[in-house]
Scaffold this motif. Structure first.
Motif, PDB file in Angstrom:
ATOM      1  N   VAL A 170       0.834  -1.201   0.000  1.00  0.00           N
ATOM      2  CA  VAL A 170       0.000   0.000   0.000  1.00  0.00           C
ATOM      3  C   VAL A 170       0.871   1.254   0.000  1.00  0.00           C
ATOM      4  N   THR A 171       1.948   1.248   0.777  1.00  0.00           N
ATOM      5  CA  THR A 171       2.834   2.407   0.827  1.00  0.00           C
ATOM      6  C   THR A 171       3.493   2.662  -0.522  1.00  0.00           C
ATOM      7  N   MET A 172       3.942   1.599  -1.191  1.00  0.00           N
ATOM      8  CA  MET A 172       4.581   1.765  -2.491  1.00  0.00           C
ATOM      9  C   MET A 172       3.612   2.345  -3.517  1.00  0.00           C
ATOM     10  N   HIS A 173       2.381   1.873  -3.530  1.00  0.00           N
ATOM     11  CA  HIS A 173       1.414   2.401  -4.493  1.00  0.00           C
ATOM     12  C   HIS A 173       1.009   3.831  -4.151  1.00  0.00           C
ATOM     13  N   THR A 174       1.043   4.173  -2.884  1.00  0.00           N
ATOM     14  CA  THR A 174       0.797   5.572  -2.530  1.00  0.00           C
ATOM     15  C   THR A 174       1.896   6.467  -3.080  1.00  0.00           C
ATOM     16  N   GLU A 175       3.140   6.022  -3.000  1.00  0.00           N
ATOM     17  CA  GLU A 175       4.241   6.780  -3.598  1.00  0.00           C
ATOM     18  C   GLU A 175       4.069   6.902  -5.115  1.00  0.00           C
ATOM     19  N   ILE A 176       3.658   5.818  -5.747  1.00  0.00           N
ATOM     20  CA  ILE A 176       3.465   5.860  -7.202  1.00  0.00           C
ATOM     21  C   ILE A 176       2.369   6.858  -7.558  1.00  0.00           C
ATOM     22  N   ALA A 177       1.288   6.888  -6.771  1.00  0.00           N
ATOM     23  CA  ALA A 177       0.199   7.820  -7.047  1.00  0.00           C
ATOM     24  C   ALA A 177       0.639   9.268  -6.862  1.00  0.00           C
ATOM     25  N   GLU A 178       1.596   9.513  -5.966  1.00  0.00           N
ATOM     26  CA  GLU A 178       2.110  10.872  -5.815  1.00  0.00           C
ATOM     27  C   GLU A 178       2.912  11.297  -7.035  1.00  0.00           C
ATOM     28  N   ASP A 179       3.646  10.359  -7.622  1.00  0.00           N
ATOM     29  CA  ASP A 179       4.422  10.682  -8.828  1.00  0.00           C
ATOM     30  C   ASP A 179       3.565  10.657 -10.079  1.00  0.00           C
ATOM     31  N   TYR A 180       2.566   9.786 -10.099  1.00  0.00           N
ATOM     32  CA  TYR A 180       1.672   9.654 -11.249  1.00  0.00           C
ATOM     33  C   TYR A 180       0.229   9.795 -10.742  1.00  0.00           C
ATOM     34  N   PRO A 181      -0.323  11.000 -10.733  1.00  0.00           N
ATOM     35  CA  PRO A 181      -1.667  11.207 -10.157  1.00  0.00           C
ATOM     36  C   PRO A 181      -2.756  10.375 -10.811  1.00  0.00           C
ATOM     37  N   GLU A 182      -2.571   9.971 -12.063  1.00  0.00           N
ATOM     38  CA  GLU A 182      -3.569   9.167 -12.755  1.00  0.00           C
ATOM     39  C   GLU A 182      -3.315   7.675 -12.589  1.00  0.00           C
ATOM     40  N   HIS A 183      -2.532   7.312 -11.602  1.00  0.00           N
ATOM     41  CA  HIS A 183      -2.177   5.906 -11.407  1.00  0.00           C
ATOM     42  C   HIS A 183      -3.424   5.069 -11.159  1.00  0.00           C
ATOM     43  N   GLU A 184      -3.576   4.001 -11.938  1.00  0.00           N
ATOM     44  CA  GLU A 184      -4.707   3.096 -11.816  1.00  0.00           C
ATOM     45  C   GLU A 184      -4.217   1.711 -11.430  1.00  0.00           C
ATOM     46  N   ILE A 185      -5.078   0.987 -10.784  1.00  0.00           N
ATOM     47  CA  ILE A 185      -4.765  -0.372 -10.364  1.00  0.00           C
ATOM     48  C   ILE A 185      -5.908  -1.282 -10.782  1.00  0.00           C
ATOM     49  N   ILE A 186      -5.632  -2.562 -10.810  1.00  0.00           N
ATOM     50  CA  ILE A 186      -6.661  -3.561 -11.055  1.00  0.00           C
ATOM     51  C   ILE A 186      -7.198  -4.005  -9.703  1.00  0.00           C
ATOM     52  N   CYS A 187      -8.456  -3.733  -9.477  1.00  0.00           N
ATOM     53  CA  CYS A 187      -9.055  -4.019  -8.170  1.00  0.00           C
ATOM     54  C   CYS A 187     -10.294  -4.858  -8.367  1.00  0.00           C
ATOM     55  N   SER A 188     -10.590  -5.678  -7.390  1.00  0.00           N
ATOM     56  CA  SER A 188     -11.763  -6.552  -7.434  1.00  0.00           C
ATOM     57  C   SER A 188     -12.885  -5.931  -6.639  1.00  0.00           C
ATOM     58  N   ASP A 189     -14.083  -5.993  -7.215  1.00  0.00           N
ATOM     59  CA  ASP A 189     -15.288  -5.659  -6.462  1.00  0.00           C
ATOM     60  C   ASP A 189     -15.842  -6.880  -5.753  1.00  0.00           C
ATOM     61  N   GLY A 190     -15.153  -7.961  -5.848  1.00  0.00           N
ATOM     62  CA  GLY A 190     -15.551  -9.217  -5.249  1.00  0.00           C
ATOM     63  C   GLY A 190     -14.598 -10.290  -5.712  1.00  0.00           C
ATOM     64  N   PRO A 191     -14.798 -11.518  -5.310  1.00  0.00           N
ATOM     65  CA  PRO A 191     -13.873 -12.579  -5.674  1.00  0.00           C
ATOM     66  C   PRO A 191     -13.825 -12.889  -7.156  1.00  0.00           C
ATOM     67  N   SER A 192     -14.854 -12.471  -7.934  1.00  0.00           N
ATOM     68  CA  SER A 192     -14.911 -12.893  -9.330  1.00  0.00           C
ATOM     69  C   SER A 192     -14.933 -11.756 -10.325  1.00  0.00           C
ATOM     70  N   ARG A 193     -15.001 -10.506  -9.912  1.00  0.00           N
ATOM     71  CA  ARG A 193     -15.119  -9.395 -10.846  1.00  0.00           C
ATOM     72  C   ARG A 193     -14.004  -8.401 -10.579  1.00  0.00           C
ATOM     73  N   THR A 194     -13.298  -8.009 -11.617  1.00  0.00           N
ATOM     74  CA  THR A 194     -12.192  -7.067 -11.498  1.00  0.00           C
ATOM     75  C   THR A 194     -12.485  -5.851 -12.358  1.00  0.00           C
ATOM     76  N   THR A 195     -11.891  -4.741 -11.971  1.00  0.00           N
ATOM     77  CA  THR A 195     -12.041  -3.500 -12.705  1.00  0.00           C
ATOM     78  C   THR A 195     -10.826  -2.634 -12.462  1.00  0.00           C
ATOM     79  N   ARG A 196     -10.635  -1.628 -13.273  1.00  0.00           N
ATOM     80  CA  ARG A 196      -9.526  -0.684 -13.135  1.00  0.00           C
ATOM     81  C   ARG A 196     -10.071   0.607 -12.535  1.00  0.00           C
ATOM     82  N   ILE A 197      -9.474   1.033 -11.437  1.00  0.00           N
ATOM     83  CA  ILE A 197      -9.887   2.258 -10.780  1.00  0.00           C
ATOM     84  C   ILE A 197      -8.641   3.045 -10.396  1.00  0.00           C
ATOM     85  N   LYS A 198      -8.825   4.308 -10.113  1.00  0.00           N
ATOM     86  CA  LYS A 198      -7.720   5.145  -9.669  1.00  0.00           C
ATOM     87  C   LYS A 198      -7.348   4.790  -8.231  1.00  0.00           C
TER      88      LYS A 198
END
Length: 629
Positions: free
Chosen positions: A411-439
């Protein structure tokens, strides 16, 4: 030694590379004895790939014929890594939005751990802790793609820390030795290409070198100095070769950028204690006795023939054949096979083997995949496993803490990345079977607003018989029903197929409730669903949602779902109405139809009364006046 060398982090930019390398080599010389002990421990374990070619004294040790220590190490590792921990983020007094972010952070870490193969790395780190005393993992930003976080294992002998004077105090400086090819360094740091190409390669006589094999390797030193206090600017993180600085940045965290696991925490200093070094004297003694046993077996375990000189037997007639005839005069020859060694030596070997397992805290039965005699029930196996695991409780907690610390650093590393790249997106799950890309900003929680906790993937015994016994006890006590029984028996192979069918109604209901709760999408129930189960689960979901302060519009979707379920139940319980009789009008009736709409029969005359009793009917009594007779 100058004060400037002791404070390498304060060196001038032109002297930073030389001072950092000099301090790292000083720490290397000061702790060389510990590194040699670590290499000897790896040698006792039997992994020669961990021993550099130039460690001649260690590599020249005789081969182990019965490596009981390696068997004990593998048993310990299998015991503590059988349940894979799962870090979960929970909020501290957070509202529903923060709870939703914490839930997504949990699924995000699951995906990151799978991508980086953390379970295998954690197992290697645990093995390093048992052998070397300290296991080290390093989460960092990928040099080839700074928007990604990678996790790597650090070989303990390459981790340099001078903890000789540290008593209950975290050391302030840490160094890691990397051996990288010049071509790779030039690709990673093209601005320092000239200095890298002129850099000296690793000396062939260095203890950490594998000798001259045509490899163009350069020694790269990574140095980390922790800040003196929060907000201090004396923290530093550098990556240097002897001739140039490859990377230099301020370090602001109170903890080093590494994740550690120790088999046994030391009473003082930083480095942990090695379980292998505890059992090493017994294994070395076992090796010595076994070498003598093997030599005696080779020399003494040979049949001897005793011939009387007066028997006149020709030695050439003594052949190794079936049915040979030997003529002789006098007493016959006698065959004798001397004992290899005294029987007490065999008993001593068995005692040494048992002592190695005892010192390591492992079970000989577990090492050979055998259960104790008489333990046939699931309850007995459960109690036996609980007793066996108590010896590893501290190591198991350290293994779980490894996952928690990794999750925090990810979490700390991705926070640093978001500070350098404000539009940083990750692949996150809304549940065990569905994934999406969000900021990242849509999922990140403020520091101090969350806590990472670890939970095992299964709180039940891993032995199938013991797990079934526990589930049956819970089923008999009414704690769970048949549906929950099969749901919890997921990893029991014989029940997995049955479980998938039995829990399908429950999983379908949970899927629809999750859509309404987390995606604000209403999906109505169906008449063929288990309506009683849907009623129970929807009521529980509404109560939980209100306790979690979920937005009212999403709770209303759950209430709408509940109302729909109740309506379907009423429709299913109501009796089916009879089909209406067809109505016929007077118009269009044929002329021979009576008033009742039925055809009139022809005149058949008066019929005699029917005798239903088989005899003549008695005369009817006279009726009232006006009644037809």
């Amino acid at each position: 030694m100058s004060l400037q060398t002791e404070r390498w982090w304060n060196a001038e930019p032109s002297l930073l590379a030389a001072e950092t390398v000099a301090e790292a080599r000083r720490v290397d010389r000061a702790t060389l004895a510990r590194r040699m002990q670590i290499l000897e421990a790896y040698c006792l374990y039997g992994d020669e790939t961990a021993i550099p070619e130039n460690a001649i004294e260690i590599r020249s040790q005789p081969q182990v014929t019965r490596n009981v220590l390696a068997l004990a190490v593998d048993t310990v590792i299998s015991e503590i890594t059988q349940a894979r921990p799962r870090p979960m983020f929970v909020t501290i007094g957070g509202d529903w939005l923060e709870q939703e972010r914490a839930r997504k952070l949990t699924y995000f870490c699951d995906a990151e751990f799978d991508q980086n193969n953390v379970h295998e790395l954690a197992e290697q780190a645990a093995r390093d802790a048992v052998i070397a005393g300290l296991g080290i993992l390093r989460p960092r930003r990928d040099p080839s793609d700074e928007t990604r976080v990678i996790i790597e294992r650090i070989f303990p002998p390459n981790f340099l820390v001078d903890d000789r004077g540290a008593v209950d105090v975290l050391p302030r400086s840490f160094f890691v030795r990397h051996l990288l090819d010049k071509w790779q360094l030039c690709e990673l740091y093209p601005e320092q290409r000239a200095a890298i190409e002129m850099a000296a390669t690793v000396e062939s006589n260095a203890w950490f070198s594998d000798g001259p094999k045509g490899q163009d390797l350069v020694e790269v030193i990574e140095g980390v100095h922790l800040p003196s206090r929060k907000g201090s600017t004396d923290g530093r993180h550098v990556l240097v070769i002897a001739e140039a600085v490859l990377s230099d940045e301020q370090y602001n965290y109170a903890e080093p950028p590494f994740v550690f696991i120790r088999a046994v925490k030391p009473l003082r200093r930083f480095w942990g204690l090695s379980l292998v070094q505890r059992a090493a004297p017994t294994q070395i003694e076992l090796n010595r006795v076994l070498r003598r046993w093997n030599e005696s077996l080779r020399l003494n375990a040979t049949s001897l023939w005793f011939l009387n000189r007066q028997s006149r037997v020709v030695k050439a007639h003594m052949v190794n054949q079936i049915g040979a005839i030997v003529e002789h005069d006098g007493p016959p020859p006698q065959q004798m096979t001397p004992a290899v060694m005294h029987p007490q030596v065999a008993n001593y070997i068995e005692q040494c083997e048992a002592r190695v397992f005892k010192l390591m805290g492992a079970s000989e039965l577990a090492a050979t995949s055998m259960k104790p005699a008489g333990l046939n029930s699931g309850r007995a196996l459960q109690v036996y496993n609980d007793v066996q695991s108590r010896r590893f409780i501290s190591l198991e907690r350290a293994f779980e803490g490894l996952y928690v610390d990794l999750a925090k650093w990810v979490v700390t590393m991705h926070t640093e990345i978001a500070e350098d790249y404000p539009e940083h997106e990750i692949i996150c799950s809304d549940g065990p079977s569905r994934t999406t890309r969000i900021k990242w900003e849509d999922i990140n929680l403020e520091e101090g607003r969350f806590r990472a906790r670890v939970f095992p993937t299964s709180a039940f015994p891993t032995n199938p018989a013991a797990k079934i016994q526990v589930l049956q006890d819970m089923l008999g006590a009414g704690v769970i029903d048949n549906q929950a029984f099969y749901e919890l028996a997921l990893d029991v192979p014989d029940l997995e197929a049955v479980r998938n069918r039995v829990v399908a109604p429950l999983e379908l209901i949970h899927k629809r409730l999750s859509k309404m709760l987390y995606e604000n999408i209403y999906i109505p129930p169906e008449p063929l669903m288990d309506l009683a189960l849907a009623l129970r689960e929807s009521v529980l979901a509404i109560q939980r949602a209100e306790l979690d302060d979920i937005p009212e519009e999403r709770v209303d979707l759950l209430r709408q779902f509940l109302s729909h379920v109740l309506l379907l139940q009423e429709q299913a319980a109501a009796p089916e109405p009879m089909p209406p009789m067809p109505e016929m009008g007077m118009e269009g009736m044929p002329p021979d139809m009576g008033m009742e709409g039925m055809p009139m029969p022809p005149d058949m005359g008066a019929l005699p009364p029917m005798d239903l009793t088989g005899g003549a009917m008695p005369p009817m009594p006279p009726g009232p006046p006006g009644m037809m007779s």
